[in-house]
Design a protein around this motif. Structure first.
Motif, PDB file in Angstrom:
ATOM      1  N   UNK A  72      25.786 -49.562  21.266  1.00 16.60           N
ATOM      2  CA  UNK A  72      25.089 -48.743  20.279  1.00 16.60           C
ATOM      3  C   UNK A  72      23.703 -48.446  20.833  1.00 16.60           C
ATOM      4  N   UNK A  73      23.148 -47.305  20.460  1.00 16.53           N
ATOM      5  CA  UNK A  73      21.783 -47.028  20.911  1.00 16.53           C
ATOM      6  C   UNK A  73      20.828 -48.107  20.389  1.00 16.53           C
ATOM      7  N   UNK A  74      19.954 -48.541  21.251  1.00 14.37           N
ATOM      8  CA  UNK A  74      19.001 -49.567  20.845  1.00 14.37           C
ATOM      9  C   UNK A  74      17.738 -48.907  20.326  1.00 14.37           C
ATOM     10  N   UNK A  75      17.080 -49.584  19.439  1.00 14.87           N
ATOM     11  CA  UNK A  75      15.873 -49.068  18.829  1.00 14.87           C
ATOM     12  C   UNK A  75      14.685 -49.866  19.350  1.00 14.87           C
ATOM     13  N   UNK A  76      13.755 -49.188  19.953  1.00 14.53           N
ATOM     14  CA  UNK A  76      12.556 -49.859  20.455  1.00 14.53           C
ATOM     15  C   UNK A  76      11.620 -50.135  19.284  1.00 14.53           C
ATOM     16  N   UNK A  77      11.038 -51.301  19.280  1.00 18.60           N
ATOM     17  CA  UNK A  77      10.096 -51.620  18.204  1.00 18.60           C
ATOM     18  C   UNK A  77       8.751 -50.975  18.510  1.00 18.60           C
ATOM     19  N   UNK A  78       8.003 -50.713  17.455  1.00 19.67           N
ATOM     20  CA  UNK A  78       6.676 -50.147  17.627  1.00 19.67           C
ATOM     21  C   UNK A  78       6.638 -48.634  17.746  1.00 19.67           C
ATOM     22  N   UNK A 110      10.297 -34.820  10.349  1.00 22.16           N
ATOM     23  CA  UNK A 110      10.849 -35.976   9.626  1.00 22.16           C
ATOM     24  C   UNK A 110      12.280 -35.682   9.199  1.00 22.16           C
ATOM     25  N   UNK A 111      12.506 -34.501   8.611  1.00 22.40           N
ATOM     26  CA  UNK A 111      13.867 -34.152   8.170  1.00 22.40           C
ATOM     27  C   UNK A 111      14.826 -34.053   9.350  1.00 22.40           C
ATOM     28  N   UNK A 112      14.367 -33.476  10.446  1.00 17.22           N
ATOM     29  CA  UNK A 112      15.206 -33.377  11.642  1.00 17.22           C
ATOM     30  C   UNK A 112      15.543 -34.739  12.226  1.00 17.22           C
ATOM     31  N   UNK A 113      14.585 -35.642  12.207  1.00 17.10           N
ATOM     32  CA  UNK A 113      14.825 -37.005  12.708  1.00 17.10           C
ATOM     33  C   UNK A 113      15.843 -37.720  11.831  1.00 17.10           C
ATOM     34  N   UNK A 114      15.747 -37.497  10.522  1.00 15.93           N
ATOM     35  CA  UNK A 114      16.730 -38.109   9.617  1.00 15.93           C
ATOM     36  C   UNK A 114      18.138 -37.635   9.958  1.00 15.93           C
ATOM     37  N   UNK A 117      18.635 -38.092  14.632  1.00 21.31           N
ATOM     38  CA  UNK A 117      18.508 -39.427  15.215  1.00 21.31           C
ATOM     39  C   UNK A 117      19.118 -40.508  14.330  1.00 21.31           C
ATOM     40  N   UNK A 118      18.780 -40.482  13.057  1.00 21.36           N
ATOM     41  CA  UNK A 118      19.233 -41.581  12.199  1.00 21.36           C
ATOM     42  C   UNK A 118      20.695 -41.452  11.806  1.00 21.36           C
ATOM     43  N   UNK A 119      21.096 -40.284  11.336  1.00 18.34           N
ATOM     44  CA  UNK A 119      22.482 -40.115  10.876  1.00 18.34           C
ATOM     45  C   UNK A 119      23.452 -39.977  12.039  1.00 18.34           C
ATOM     46  N   UNK A 120      23.195 -39.020  12.915  1.00 20.19           N
ATOM     47  CA  UNK A 120      24.168 -38.718  13.972  1.00 20.19           C
ATOM     48  C   UNK A 120      24.150 -39.731  15.105  1.00 20.19           C
ATOM     49  N   UNK A 126      22.088 -42.394   4.892  1.00 16.13           N
ATOM     50  CA  UNK A 126      20.894 -42.156   4.091  1.00 16.13           C
ATOM     51  C   UNK A 126      21.287 -41.660   2.711  1.00 16.13           C
ATOM     52  N   UNK A 127      20.587 -42.157   1.710  1.00 15.39           N
ATOM     53  CA  UNK A 127      20.784 -41.665   0.350  1.00 15.39           C
ATOM     54  C   UNK A 127      19.450 -41.119  -0.133  1.00 15.39           C
ATOM     55  N   UNK A 128      19.503 -40.237  -1.127  1.00 19.36           N
ATOM     56  CA  UNK A 128      18.263 -39.715  -1.694  1.00 19.36           C
ATOM     57  C   UNK A 128      18.375 -39.697  -3.204  1.00 19.36           C
ATOM     58  N   UNK A 129      17.243 -39.877  -3.840  1.00 20.76           N
ATOM     59  CA  UNK A 129      17.170 -39.871  -5.307  1.00 20.76           C
ATOM     60  C   UNK A 129      15.939 -39.084  -5.707  1.00 20.76           C
ATOM     61  N   UNK A 130      16.065 -38.379  -6.811  1.00 20.57           N
ATOM     62  CA  UNK A 130      14.940 -37.589  -7.325  1.00 20.57           C
ATOM     63  C   UNK A 130      14.732 -37.948  -8.781  1.00 20.57           C
ATOM     64  N   UNK A 131      13.644 -38.667  -9.074  1.00 25.79           N
ATOM     65  CA  UNK A 131      13.291 -39.006 -10.451  1.00 25.79           C
ATOM     66  C   UNK A 131      12.436 -37.874 -11.016  1.00 25.79           C
TER      67      UNK A 131
END
Length: 141
Positions: A72-78, A110-114, A117-120, A126-131
């Protein structure tokens, strides 16, 4: 499972490629027999057709004695991305504005990274909620 020399060469080459793609095929597989060779590999379950590309399957890896790599791709800290993930893992999650303030990125970044990078790439959900009267909040499920 007995493999022909050509099938074995195709599978070994695919197992060695980062994409696990069977292309390019060996030079002895000319245009006239190309599809028959591929169909034979698919029929035996050694190759799968996904996203428009033929790739070696788990059965194909087993047939040649090379287990599939599960790295799996590793995530660098920092990094900014790592900080973004920390924000999204909080119970309340994070809004786009909070992530922008933390990373210094623009909202579209930010949206593109979500999405990319994060999803694909990392396979996170990811989930989203709108109050009512609040900004949309995103979090990692």
């Amino acid at each position: 499972m007995k493999l022909t020399a050509t099938q074995e060469r195709i599978l070994h080459a695919a197992a060695g490629r980062p994409s696990h793609d069977i292309e390019p095929l060996p030079p002895n597989v000319n245009a006239g027999i190309r599809q028959r060779v591929i169909d034979g590999l698919v029929k035996r379950g050694l190759v799968e057709f996904k996203r428009g590309v033929y790739r070696i399957s788990t059965a194909g890896h087993e047939a040649i004695g090379k287990p599939p790599k599960t790295d799996k791709p590793t995530l660098r800290s920092g990094t900014k991305q790592a900080r973004m993930i920390e924000l999204l893992r909080r119970p309340k999650g994070a809004s786009i504005e909070e992530i922008v303030a933390e990373t210094g990125w623009l909202p579209h970044t930010v949206r593109g990274t979500m999405t990319n990078a994060l999803k694909k790439r990392l396979g996170l959900t990811l989930t989203s909620e709108k109050a009512e009267g609040e900004p949309r909040r995103y979090r990692i499920a």
